[in-house]
Design a protein around this motif. Structure first.
Motif, PDB file in Angstrom:
ATOM      1  N   PHE A  16     -17.733 -21.639  20.557  1.00 41.89           N
ATOM      2  CA  PHE A  16     -17.470 -22.573  21.644  1.00 41.89           C
ATOM      3  C   PHE A  16     -16.498 -23.645  21.162  1.00 41.89           C
ATOM      4  CE2 PHE A  16     -21.373 -20.636  22.978  1.00 41.89           C
ATOM      5  CZ  PHE A  16     -21.342 -20.641  24.369  1.00 41.89           C
ATOM      6  N   ALA A  17     -15.531 -24.006  22.016  1.00 45.39           N
ATOM      7  CA  ALA A  17     -14.545 -25.032  21.685  1.00 45.39           C
ATOM      8  C   ALA A  17     -14.019 -25.639  22.974  1.00 45.39           C
ATOM      9  CB  ALA A  17     -13.398 -24.445  20.860  1.00 45.39           C
ATOM     10  N   VAL A  18     -13.322 -26.763  22.849  1.00 43.50           N
ATOM     11  CA  VAL A  18     -12.743 -27.419  24.028  1.00 43.50           C
ATOM     12  C   VAL A  18     -11.428 -26.763  24.422  1.00 43.50           C
ATOM     13  CG1 VAL A  18     -11.807 -29.583  24.951  1.00 43.50           C
ATOM     14  CG2 VAL A  18     -13.869 -29.621  23.517  1.00 43.50           C
ATOM     15  N   TRP A  35     -20.184 -31.086  25.242  1.00 44.02           N
ATOM     16  CA  TRP A  35     -20.549 -29.953  26.090  1.00 44.02           C
ATOM     17  C   TRP A  35     -20.612 -28.663  25.291  1.00 44.02           C
ATOM     18  CZ3 TRP A  35     -17.491 -25.594  27.161  1.00 44.02           C
ATOM     19  CH2 TRP A  35     -18.030 -24.700  28.093  1.00 44.02           C
ATOM     20  N   CYS A  36     -19.784 -28.522  24.274  1.00 46.64           N
ATOM     21  CA  CYS A  36     -19.781 -27.288  23.484  1.00 46.64           C
ATOM     22  C   CYS A  36     -21.141 -27.053  22.844  1.00 46.64           C
ATOM     23  CB  CYS A  36     -18.692 -27.340  22.417  1.00 46.64           C
ATOM     24  SG  CYS A  36     -17.003 -27.426  23.063  1.00 46.64           S
ATOM     25  N   GLU A  37     -21.732 -28.113  22.308  1.00 42.34           N
ATOM     26  CA  GLU A  37     -23.060 -27.977  21.703  1.00 42.34           C
ATOM     27  C   GLU A  37     -24.109 -27.666  22.763  1.00 42.34           C
ATOM     28  OE1 GLU A  37     -23.707 -31.550  19.342  1.00 42.34           O
ATOM     29  OE2 GLU A  37     -23.185 -30.349  17.561  1.00 42.34           O
ATOM     30  N   TRP A  56     -16.226 -32.655  24.049  1.00 42.51           N
ATOM     31  CA  TRP A  56     -16.745 -31.848  22.951  1.00 42.51           C
ATOM     32  C   TRP A  56     -18.269 -31.713  22.968  1.00 42.51           C
ATOM     33  CZ3 TRP A  56     -20.029 -32.544  18.843  1.00 42.51           C
ATOM     34  CH2 TRP A  56     -20.044 -31.507  17.906  1.00 42.51           C
ATOM     35  N   VAL A  88     -20.229 -23.696  17.135  1.00 41.40           N
ATOM     36  CA  VAL A  88     -19.441 -24.731  17.812  1.00 41.40           C
ATOM     37  C   VAL A  88     -18.344 -25.177  16.864  1.00 41.40           C
ATOM     38  CG1 VAL A  88     -19.458 -27.049  18.795  1.00 41.40           C
ATOM     39  CG2 VAL A  88     -21.393 -25.498  19.207  1.00 41.40           C
ATOM     40  N   THR A 144     -14.119 -21.488  25.918  1.00 44.77           N
ATOM     41  CA  THR A 144     -13.494 -22.811  25.894  1.00 44.77           C
ATOM     42  C   THR A 144     -13.687 -23.519  27.227  1.00 44.77           C
ATOM     43  OG1 THR A 144     -11.302 -22.066  26.631  1.00 44.77           O
ATOM     44  CG2 THR A 144     -11.750 -22.044  24.240  1.00 44.77           C
ATOM     45  N   HIS A 145     -13.593 -24.844  27.169  1.00 46.72           N
ATOM     46  CA  HIS A 145     -13.693 -25.642  28.393  1.00 46.72           C
ATOM     47  C   HIS A 145     -12.349 -25.683  29.111  1.00 46.72           C
ATOM     48  CE1 HIS A 145     -15.033 -28.577  31.212  1.00 46.72           C
ATOM     49  NE2 HIS A 145     -14.290 -29.560  30.729  1.00 46.72           N
TER      50      HIS A 145
END
Length: 285
Positions: A42-44, A237-239, A235, A260, A64-65
């Protein structure tokens, strides 16, 4: 091990693509629906550093976001930086999936993760989703502090609890003003000033505050402003998202390994504090 199509179905249940804004570009960018998934990153931002990290990690799926192609494209030629990312992903059998505005308004969503990182108590959405009878989904969150803090103390809280960036934290308002209630919105939030004023909160924490909207907001009310880096506000949100997928994996017995990225992809890399005033900088009086 689950197939990519099964994992994507689980992610789409968390963040339905139908709830994304019409201008947005969410969903699966590349990937074989029948491929097995064992490891997820997971990453932004879907930038090359993150893609390379996914390759090094041995990930099968990158979530990703931010979208890779928000405004569309006519080419994925590897000579372009986005095309290179696509080529790297496909060559290494890594799928890319995006949850953007559909993750912003989810329950829990991006702003819930931001509030959690700041240890704020969420009381409801800032801009409620009219299609949610429970009144929990929507853009931004209205929050309360356990104990009042000065704006100076609240800004320091944000600086200590959000990921470090070159920008750090900027604040507008009386540093000694007491803050009891806060509106938060991950990412760019200066389009929400009307809703923030209507909420009657003491402060608004978001990112990418521009000069004119911020100046006008300060003229209209005593609302304090706290401006963090865009990447830093999203960021957390990734966690949160990784933990959500972990719970799904455990429920289904998938045995997924989620990670993450700690790579800072905020575009700003240095900060030089101002040391002169207009009267000493050589500017005309």
């Amino acid at each position: 091990m689950p197939r990519l199509s099964e994992v994507i179905a689980a992610l789409d249940a968390l963040w339905p693509p139908s709830r994304a804004e019409q201008w947005d570009a969410v969903g699966t960018v590349c990937g074989d629906p029948d491929a097995e998934v064992t490891r997820v990153l997971f990453a932004v931002d879907p930038v090359q550093d993150i893609v390379d990290e996914a390759v090094e990690l041995g990930a099968d799926l990158l979530v990703t976001h931010h979208p890779l192609y928000l405004r569309g494209t006519t080419t994925v030629e590897a000579g372009t930086f986005k095309g290179r990312a696509v080529h790297t992903l496909i060559k290494n059998d890594i799928a890319l999936h995006v949850a953007h505005t559909n993750a912003d308004t989810a329950d829990p969503g991006v702003s819930d993760a931001l509030a959690g990182a700041l240890d704020l108590r969420v009381t409801g959405p800032l801009v409620p989703d009219p299609t949610d009878p429970a009144g929990r989904r929507g853009l931004g969150r209205i929050c309360e502090l356990d104990h009042p803090e000065t704006l100076r103390e609240f800004a320091a809280r944000a600086a200590s609890r959000l990921p470090s960036t070159a920008q750090g934290i900027r604040a507008a308002g009386d540093p000694d003003a007491l803050i009891r209630t806060v509106a938060v919105s991950g990412g760019s939030g200066d389009s929400l000033f009307e809703q923030v004023r209507a909420a009657g909160v003491d402060a608004f924490l978001t990112a990418d505050l521009r000069h004119h909207p911020a100046s006008e907001a300060r003229e209209q009310s005593p609302l304090a402003l706290v401006d963090a880096a865009h990447w830093a506000t999203e960021w957390p949100w990734c966690e949160q998202a990784a933990a959500q997928l972990d719970a799904i994996s455990e429920r289904h017995g998938w045995g997924l390994r989620t990670h993450v990225s700690r790579t800072v992809t905020d575009p700003w890399t240095a900060h030089a504090p101002s040391v002169t005033s207009p009267s000493t900088s050589g500017a005309p009086n």
